[in-house]
Motif scaffolding. Structure first.
Motif, short mmCIF file in Angstrom:
data_model
loop_
_atom_site.label_atom_id
_atom_site.label_comp_id
_atom_site.label_asym_id
_atom_site.label_seq_id
_atom_site.Cartn_x
_atom_site.Cartn_y
_atom_site.Cartn_z
N UNK A 309 0.82 -1.21 0.00
CA UNK A 309 0.00 0.00 0.00
C UNK A 309 0.85 1.26 0.00
N UNK A 310 2.02 1.19 0.60
CA UNK A 310 2.87 2.38 0.72
C UNK A 310 3.81 2.56 -0.48
N UNK A 311 3.95 1.53 -1.26
CA UNK A 311 4.84 1.63 -2.44
C UNK A 311 4.35 2.72 -3.39
N UNK A 312 5.25 3.55 -3.83
CA UNK A 312 4.91 4.57 -4.82
C UNK A 312 4.42 5.87 -4.23
N UNK A 313 4.23 5.93 -2.91
CA UNK A 313 3.78 7.18 -2.29
C UNK A 313 4.97 8.11 -2.10
N UNK A 314 4.73 9.39 -2.26
CA UNK A 314 5.80 10.37 -2.12
C UNK A 314 6.34 10.40 -0.69
N UNK A 315 5.43 10.27 0.28
CA UNK A 315 5.85 10.30 1.69
C UNK A 315 5.06 9.29 2.49
N UNK A 316 5.77 8.33 3.04
CA UNK A 316 5.11 7.30 3.83
C UNK A 316 6.11 6.69 4.80
N UNK A 317 5.56 6.02 5.82
CA UNK A 317 6.41 5.36 6.80
C UNK A 317 5.64 4.21 7.42
N UNK A 318 6.33 3.10 7.67
CA UNK A 318 5.73 1.93 8.31
C UNK A 318 6.50 1.65 9.59
N UNK A 319 5.78 1.54 10.69
CA UNK A 319 6.38 1.29 11.99
C UNK A 319 5.76 0.02 12.58
N UNK A 320 6.58 -0.99 12.83
CA UNK A 320 6.11 -2.22 13.47
C UNK A 320 6.28 -2.06 14.97
N UNK A 321 5.20 -2.31 15.72
CA UNK A 321 5.23 -2.16 17.18
C UNK A 321 4.91 -3.50 17.84
#
Length: 350
Positions: A309-321
């Motif tokens: 889902x985040x691929x190709x977005x100008x600004x994104x971040x994924x955080x695993x908690x």
């Protein structure tokens, strides 16, 4: 030689209670044992029926009394009919809109810890969909992603919410947020998902609820269980809420258990997943995704689906908690800090 004559055996004599006069018990005929078992089952059934009737009566009285509780927030009448409840906290220029997960008994109370960590310098809006919190328990509008998004949009318009705002979506709320940003793209500044549900088959495969489940609530069983072990229904750690808030949460669990709106929404789950499978977040939209390690452990496709889902977005971040699906209970301060850092950073953070 005379053959001795054997006397016939004496007849078996039993008393009225089935015992031999000599004191030895004789086995009861099979039919007698069946009749005794049947009588015991019948007596047990009567006792259970009486207990359920008493429980249902006590539950009905308590439900009426609890119905007199003053609701939090205020009700909004939607153009299509029906009322939804909304709560607004803080008065900052930055605006966050909370989108709850499926079946949240009280979105306002559930997300109170996160709201408190966000509303110091922002405005936080929680709109409770039909069947949630103090909103109407049923609606004539189908529980499609289109209607869910439209009803939220109408609610925010009625509240005169400042645009653009950031959607903070938990669980299935992320599915509705995905539809929302494609339907109303110019109104959303960013999207934050908290172990949000991507449009994958694992989400579509979740079993729908049954209307018959409400019988447990009407009979009073759910009430007594929730009093003995409240964490079964209120998943927050015990020190998260005051006793007054816990009582209100338990009351809303009973009020909103298997409501018509929730049951219909659960039956629409597969359709809603299919409707969003072809959607993606707009490329210029900032998206921050928090993902729970426990969910990753039980669903191998969970993390790859979020990454895609985040691929190709100008600004994104994924955080695993580390933690469960309800990250906002255990990590609300950390989530709030990460959200502010992400939104304040103009650079690409991926």
């Amino acid at each position: 030689m005379t053959t001795p004559q054997l006397s016939p055996p004496p007849p078996t004599v039993t008393t009225a209670d089935g015992t031999h006069p000599g004191g030895a018990s004789q086995p009861a005929p099979p039919r007698t044992r069946v009749r005794r078992t049947g009588r015991r089952i019948a007596r047990l059934a009567v006792v259970v029926a009486v207990l359920l009737a008493v429980s249902a009566g006590a539950n009905a009285v308590l439900t009426v009394r609890e119905g007199l509780t003053q609701p939090y927030g205020h009700l909004i009448t939607l153009p299509g009919g029906g009322k939804v409840n909304a709560s607004v906290s803080g008065n900052g220029e930055e605006t966050f809109v909370i989108m709850p997960g499926f079946g949240s008994a009280s979105p306002v109370l559930e997300f109170a810890p996160l709201v408190e960590d966000l509303d110091d310098h922002a405005t936080v809006v929680v709109v409770e969909p039909f069947g949630y919190g103090w909103s109407d328990r049923q609606t004539s509008a189908d529980r499609t992603v289109e209607n869910m998004a439209t009803e939220l949009h109408q609610s925010l318009a009625a509240l005169h919410v400042h645009q653009p705002y950031t959607l903070v979506a938990h669980s299935i709320g992320a599915l509705y947020a995905l539809d929302y940003v494609n339907r109303f793209p110019g109104e959303v500044r960013a999207v934050v998902t908290i172990d949000g549900s991507p449009p994958i088959d694992a989400v579509a495969a979740e079993a729908p609820q049954s209307r018959w489940l409400r019988l447990w609530t009407l009979s009073g069983v759910t009430r007594w269980v929730s009093m003995v072990e409240p964490t079964l229904f209120v998943r927050a750690p015990r020190d998260t809420y005051s006793e007054a808030a816990l009582r209100q949460l338990r009351m809303l669990v009973l009020r909103n258990d298997s409501t018509p709106a929730l049951v219909e929404e659960s039956h629409r789950m597969r359709q809603n997943v299919q409707a969003t499978k072809g959607l993606s977040f707009p490329a210029e939209l900032p998206v921050l995704a928090f993902v729970a390690q426990e969910t990753i452990d039980v669903s191998p496709e969970w993390l790859p689906a979020h990454q895609e889902q985040l691929d190709g977005l100008v600004r994104s971040k994924l955080i695993v908690m580390d933690g469960s699906h309800y990250l906002h209970y255990d990590h609300s301060p950390g989530i709030a800090d990460a959200v502010r850092t992400f939104l304040d950073s103009p650079a690409r953070t991926r």
